[in-house]
Design a protein around this motif. Sequence first.
Motif, PDB file in Angstrom:
ATOM      1  N   GLU A 179      37.727  33.380  45.178  1.00 17.54           N
ATOM      2  CA  GLU A 179      37.669  34.817  45.953  1.00 17.54           C
ATOM      3  C   GLU A 179      38.790  35.239  46.303  1.00 17.54           C
ATOM      4  OE1 GLU A 179      33.332  33.443  47.577  1.00 17.54           O
ATOM      5  OE2 GLU A 179      35.039  32.915  48.742  1.00 17.54           O
ATOM      6  N   ILE A 180      39.495  36.198  45.575  1.00 15.43           N
ATOM      7  CA  ILE A 180      41.021  36.390  45.635  1.00 15.43           C
ATOM      8  C   ILE A 180      40.985  37.302  46.554  1.00 15.43           C
ATOM      9  CG2 ILE A 180      41.208  35.898  43.247  1.00 15.43           C
ATOM     10  CD1 ILE A 180      40.945  38.327  42.433  1.00 15.43           C
ATOM     11  N   VAL A 234      47.636  31.184  40.304  1.00 16.73           N
ATOM     12  CA  VAL A 234      47.722  30.413  39.200  1.00 16.73           C
ATOM     13  C   VAL A 234      47.878  28.878  39.679  1.00 16.73           C
ATOM     14  CG1 VAL A 234      49.639  29.609  37.412  1.00 16.73           C
ATOM     15  CG2 VAL A 234      49.389  32.032  38.237  1.00 16.73           C
ATOM     16  N   GLU A 235      48.475  28.673  40.836  1.00 22.21           N
ATOM     17  CA  GLU A 235      48.360  27.076  41.269  1.00 22.21           C
ATOM     18  C   GLU A 235      47.091  26.709  41.718  1.00 22.21           C
ATOM     19  OE1 GLU A 235      51.051  25.002  40.948  1.00 22.21           O
ATOM     20  OE2 GLU A 235      52.041  26.987  39.988  1.00 22.21           O
ATOM     21  N   ILE A 236      46.152  27.568  42.250  1.00 22.13           N
ATOM     22  CA  ILE A 236      44.755  26.945  42.315  1.00 22.13           C
ATOM     23  C   ILE A 236      44.164  26.829  40.985  1.00 22.13           C
ATOM     24  CG2 ILE A 236      42.492  27.988  43.392  1.00 22.13           C
ATOM     25  CD1 ILE A 236      44.357  29.575  45.413  1.00 22.13           C
ATOM     26  N   ALA A 237      44.423  27.509  40.138  1.00 29.08           N
ATOM     27  CA  ALA A 237      43.837  27.456  38.748  1.00 29.08           C
ATOM     28  C   ALA A 237      44.122  26.112  38.070  1.00 29.08           C
ATOM     29  CB  ALA A 237      43.945  28.793  37.998  1.00 29.08           C
ATOM     30  N   LEU A 247      35.813  31.664  37.923  1.00 30.42           N
ATOM     31  CA  LEU A 247      35.208  33.039  38.274  1.00 30.42           C
ATOM     32  C   LEU A 247      36.414  33.756  39.234  1.00 30.42           C
ATOM     33  CD1 LEU A 247      33.435  35.556  38.559  1.00 30.42           C
ATOM     34  CD2 LEU A 247      32.198  33.966  40.002  1.00 30.42           C
ATOM     35  N   LEU A 248      37.017  34.807  39.069  1.00 34.00           N
ATOM     36  CA  LEU A 248      37.914  35.419  40.019  1.00 34.00           C
ATOM     37  C   LEU A 248      37.205  36.631  40.565  1.00 34.00           C
ATOM     38  CD1 LEU A 248      41.170  35.293  37.966  1.00 34.00           C
ATOM     39  CD2 LEU A 248      40.227  33.589  39.388  1.00 34.00           C
ATOM     40  N   GLN A 249      36.952  36.525  41.742  1.00 32.59           N
ATOM     41  CA  GLN A 249      36.123  37.474  42.446  1.00 32.59           C
ATOM     42  C   GLN A 249      36.763  38.005  43.634  1.00 32.59           C
ATOM     43  OE1 GLN A 249      32.233  35.631  43.830  1.00 32.59           O
ATOM     44  NE2 GLN A 249      31.468  37.639  44.179  1.00 32.59           N
ATOM     45  N   SER A 250      36.304  39.405  43.698  1.00 33.61           N
ATOM     46  CA  SER A 250      37.032  39.922  44.929  1.00 33.61           C
ATOM     47  C   SER A 250      35.910  41.299  45.482  1.00 33.61           C
ATOM     48  CB  SER A 250      38.272  40.621  44.705  1.00 33.61           C
ATOM     49  OG  SER A 250      38.347  41.703  44.180  1.00 33.61           O
ATOM     50  N   GLY A 251      36.188  41.906  46.604  1.00 34.57           N
ATOM     51  CA  GLY A 251      35.460  42.955  47.069  1.00 34.57           C
ATOM     52  C   GLY A 251      36.086  44.116  45.716  1.00 34.57           C
ATOM     53  N   GLU A 252      35.305  45.079  45.726  1.00 37.63           N
ATOM     54  CA  GLU A 252      35.434  46.196  44.524  1.00 37.63           C
ATOM     55  C   GLU A 252      36.806  46.852  45.042  1.00 37.63           C
ATOM     56  OE1 GLU A 252      32.391  48.390  42.585  1.00 37.63           O
ATOM     57  OE2 GLU A 252      30.650  47.100  43.478  1.00 37.63           O
ATOM     58  N   ASN A 253      37.604  46.655  43.995  1.00 35.01           N
ATOM     59  CA  ASN A 253      38.903  47.341  44.647  1.00 35.01           C
ATOM     60  C   ASN A 253      39.767  47.847  43.134  1.00 35.01           C
ATOM     61  OD1 ASN A 253      41.471  47.946  45.333  1.00 35.01           O
ATOM     62  ND2 ASN A 253      42.014  45.925  46.450  1.00 35.01           N
ATOM     63  N   LYS A 254      39.950  49.034  42.732  1.00 36.95           N
ATOM     64  CA  LYS A 254      40.762  49.520  41.837  1.00 36.95           C
ATOM     65  C   LYS A 254      41.968  49.807  41.870  1.00 36.95           C
ATOM     66  CE  LYS A 254      37.491  52.753  40.560  1.00 36.95           C
ATOM     67  NZ  LYS A 254      36.906  53.750  39.676  1.00 36.95           N
ATOM     68  N   ASP A 255      42.637  49.689  43.134  1.00 39.79           N
ATOM     69  CA  ASP A 255      43.996  49.925  43.364  1.00 39.79           C
ATOM     70  C   ASP A 255      44.962  49.271  42.305  1.00 39.79           C
ATOM     71  OD1 ASP A 255      46.019  50.343  45.574  1.00 39.79           O
ATOM     72  OD2 ASP A 255      46.531  48.446  44.955  1.00 39.79           O
ATOM     73  N   ARG A 256      45.874  50.142  41.829  1.00 39.12           N
ATOM     74  CA  ARG A 256      46.637  49.887  40.809  1.00 39.12           C
ATOM     75  C   ARG A 256      47.410  48.846  40.968  1.00 39.12           C
ATOM     76  NH1 ARG A 256      49.620  55.295  39.264  1.00 39.12           N
ATOM     77  NH2 ARG A 256      49.707  55.409  41.423  1.00 39.12           N
ATOM     78  N   ARG A 257      48.073  48.532  42.327  1.00 41.82           N
ATOM     79  CA  ARG A 257      48.896  47.401  42.556  1.00 41.82           C
ATOM     80  C   ARG A 257      48.105  46.093  42.474  1.00 41.82           C
ATOM     81  NH1 ARG A 257      52.984  47.618  47.584  1.00 41.82           N
ATOM     82  NH2 ARG A 257      53.687  49.545  46.209  1.00 41.82           N
ATOM     83  N   ASP A 267      34.855  25.813  45.047  1.00 38.28           N
ATOM     84  CA  ASP A 267      35.695  25.035  45.637  1.00 38.28           C
ATOM     85  C   ASP A 267      37.116  25.916  45.391  1.00 38.28           C
ATOM     86  OD1 ASP A 267      35.582  25.086  43.126  1.00 38.28           O
ATOM     87  OD2 ASP A 267      35.767  22.828  42.812  1.00 38.28           O
ATOM     88  N   GLY A 268      37.380  26.907  45.028  1.00 36.39           N
ATOM     89  CA  GLY A 268      38.681  27.717  44.609  1.00 36.39           C
ATOM     90  C   GLY A 268      39.390  28.487  45.699  1.00 36.39           C
TER      91      GLY A 268
END
Length: 343
Positions: free
Chosen positions: A67-68, A97-100, A113-123, A305-306
């Motif tokens: 959950e990034i 990268v280290e967690i992966a 699975l790389l999951q986050s809140g919905e966020n299209k911020d370019r950075r 577990d990530g």
Amino acid sequence: MKTVESIQPLDPRALCARIQAGEAFAESVKTALNARGQAQEALFEIAREARLSGFPDRRAEVRSVIEISNICKQRCNYCNIGCEDTQKYVIPSDDLVEIAAFLHHERGRRVLLLQSGENKDRRFVANVIRACAQIKDRLPDIQLIGCIGNLSRDQYRAMREAGVDRYLLKIEASNPVLYEAAKPHDTWSERRQCLDDLLELGFMVGSGIIVGLPGQTEDDLVGDLRFLSELDLDMVSASVFIPGHGTVYEHEPRGDVETTLNFMALLRILNPNALMPTTSSLEKLKADGQYLGLMAGANTLTVHDGTPQAFQHLFPIYDDTRYRPNDDHLRAIAERAGLVVPA
């Protein structure tokens, strides 16, 4: 048109045959959604047979979720991730990268699975893309699943070029009115366009719905089943509604687990080749709920577990007592369900 009552005497196999053939589809689906007792057990058996036809090796996919970030640009009525008083976090790309690498080498994971809140911020999206490219370069046998909400077509294309194999974008409700009532800061048309973009860009695409959303009817569920099955998705899902603490829907009744399991069984019957998770929300509301999800045709296990422990309480989804199944639990229920889990 045949009524629900006229279809009730049909045995479950005849009922499912009607659904697969599109005969009296709505009435047949409604009957199946209300199956209980022996009729439900028979429905689950048919779903497992469909799963076996698509996955004859009985192999269950195990994926770790990271959950990034809990920054979310939406403010959905059913989810408390976007609550303004929640401490915000973003896992830096180098840490991702280290967690992966840890999950790959120490846990044997091959799907993340790389999951986050919905966020299209370019950075933010650029940092995720950078991390994905580094993960794929370092761990080429990893399958990456993105799940960060609605993005632009160019952002999706950049993710695909960085090596992201799949993308999960839940439609939540195929009825635009119900969708926009639950997600008042989004539009159904944009969500639908994002699904089209993902499919056209060559991702393996997943989508799903919430069973029990306030205002949802059986007709909505019929439409959901038709919508998900007509897209020819690689991943399908159904989760049961849990009213999120501090949300607009906090005091709404919970969704029905049995109806959710029946919907999952129908999803499997109509999508024998798709991956389908048994969600932690089932276990939250019913003892052995995730095991029953496997018995209803699911074949994907998500291990929490990530996400670094320091951040886990900041990604609650519905409340701070969110159920997070561990590896041992998931392996045990998979074995009970007759599925094979990678070592």
